[in-house]
Design a protein around this motif. Structure first.
Motif, short mmCIF file in Angstrom:
data_model
loop_
_atom_site.label_atom_id
_atom_site.label_comp_id
_atom_site.label_asym_id
_atom_site.label_seq_id
_atom_site.Cartn_x
_atom_site.Cartn_y
_atom_site.Cartn_z
N TYR A 245 6.44 8.86 3.34
CA TYR A 245 5.01 8.51 3.42
C TYR A 245 4.27 9.29 2.35
O TYR A 245 4.76 10.28 1.83
CB TYR A 245 4.44 8.80 4.81
CG TYR A 245 4.10 10.25 5.08
CD1 TYR A 245 2.78 10.69 4.98
CD2 TYR A 245 5.06 11.17 5.42
CE1 TYR A 245 2.46 12.01 5.22
CE2 TYR A 245 4.76 12.49 5.67
CZ TYR A 245 3.44 12.91 5.57
OH TYR A 245 3.12 14.21 5.81
N GLY B 240 4.45 2.46 11.92
CA GLY B 240 3.79 3.17 10.82
C GLY B 240 2.59 3.96 11.30
O GLY B 240 2.38 5.12 10.91
N LEU C 131 11.68 6.02 9.54
CA LEU C 131 10.85 6.52 8.45
C LEU C 131 11.69 6.87 7.23
O LEU C 131 12.67 7.62 7.32
CB LEU C 131 10.09 7.76 8.92
CG LEU C 131 9.16 8.41 7.90
CD1 LEU C 131 7.96 7.50 7.64
CD2 LEU C 131 8.70 9.76 8.40
N TYR D 280 -2.96 6.04 3.76
CA TYR D 280 -1.56 6.44 3.64
C TYR D 280 -0.67 5.22 3.56
O TYR D 280 -0.95 4.19 4.17
CB TYR D 280 -1.14 7.26 4.87
CG TYR D 280 -1.69 8.66 4.87
CD1 TYR D 280 -0.90 9.74 4.51
CD2 TYR D 280 -3.01 8.91 5.25
CE1 TYR D 280 -1.41 11.03 4.52
CE2 TYR D 280 -3.52 10.20 5.26
CZ TYR D 280 -2.71 11.25 4.90
OH TYR D 280 -3.21 12.52 4.90
N GLU D 281 0.43 5.36 2.83
CA GLU D 281 1.49 4.35 2.80
C GLU D 281 2.69 4.93 3.52
O GLU D 281 3.12 6.05 3.23
CB GLU D 281 1.89 4.00 1.37
CG GLU D 281 0.90 3.13 0.66
CD GLU D 281 1.39 2.72 -0.72
OE1 GLU D 281 2.36 3.32 -1.25
OE2 GLU D 281 0.79 1.81 -1.29
N VAL D 282 3.22 4.17 4.46
CA VAL D 282 4.39 4.58 5.23
C VAL D 282 5.52 3.63 4.86
O VAL D 282 5.38 2.41 4.97
CB VAL D 282 4.12 4.50 6.75
CG1 VAL D 282 5.32 5.00 7.53
CG2 VAL D 282 2.86 5.26 7.11
N ILE E 274 2.37 8.16 11.17
CA ILE E 274 1.31 8.89 10.46
C ILE E 274 0.55 9.81 11.41
O ILE E 274 0.25 10.96 11.07
CB ILE E 274 0.35 7.91 9.74
CG1 ILE E 274 1.00 7.40 8.47
CG2 ILE E 274 -1.00 8.56 9.43
CD1 ILE E 274 1.32 8.47 7.43
#
Length: 116
Positions: free
Chosen positions: A102, A42, A99, A89-91, A46
């Motif tokens: 996000y 994560g 992924l 941030y949220e991943v 980002i």
């Protein structure tokens, strides 16, 4: 990353076009990642997607489909550093660390994250 780790990653994650006896690679053939691996992935995602400086992982949560990772980044470096603008941030990763998406959930000045 060690050479053995890179080799393991290549074996675990076949190339997108790889086929086995005329069929596409099934997701069941992938190895699930641990919470620590999800956190590292994560953070890496980002940094690569935003080009911002990550400060660290703030949360790791299992989900039905994988992992939800919270990452804090420096959105804008300022002088003095105590006035930097930070972002949370949220991943969203699947069970194998790929992924899914996000988003930035918050933006705030350093030192004023929770109290406002």
């Amino acid at each position: 990353m060690t050479a053995a780790r890179m080799r393991d990653d290549r074996e675990r994650r076949p190339e997108q076009g790889d086929r086995d006896e005329g069929r596409y690679v099934d997701e069941d053939e992938y190895e699930e990642i641990s919470a620590a691996e999800a956190a590292r992935e994560g953070l890496r995602q980002i940094a690569g997607l935003t080009g911002k400086d990550p400060l660290g992982v703030t949360s790791v949560q299992p989900t039905d489909d994988g992992w939800l990772i919270g990452v804090e980044v420096v959105e804008d470096h300022r002088i003095p550093a105590s006035t930097d603008l930070l972002g949370l941030y949220e991943v969203d990763l699947d069970m194998t660390g790929s992924l899914l998406g996000y988003r930035r959930t918050r933006r705030y000045q350093r030192g004023k994250g929770d109290g406002g």
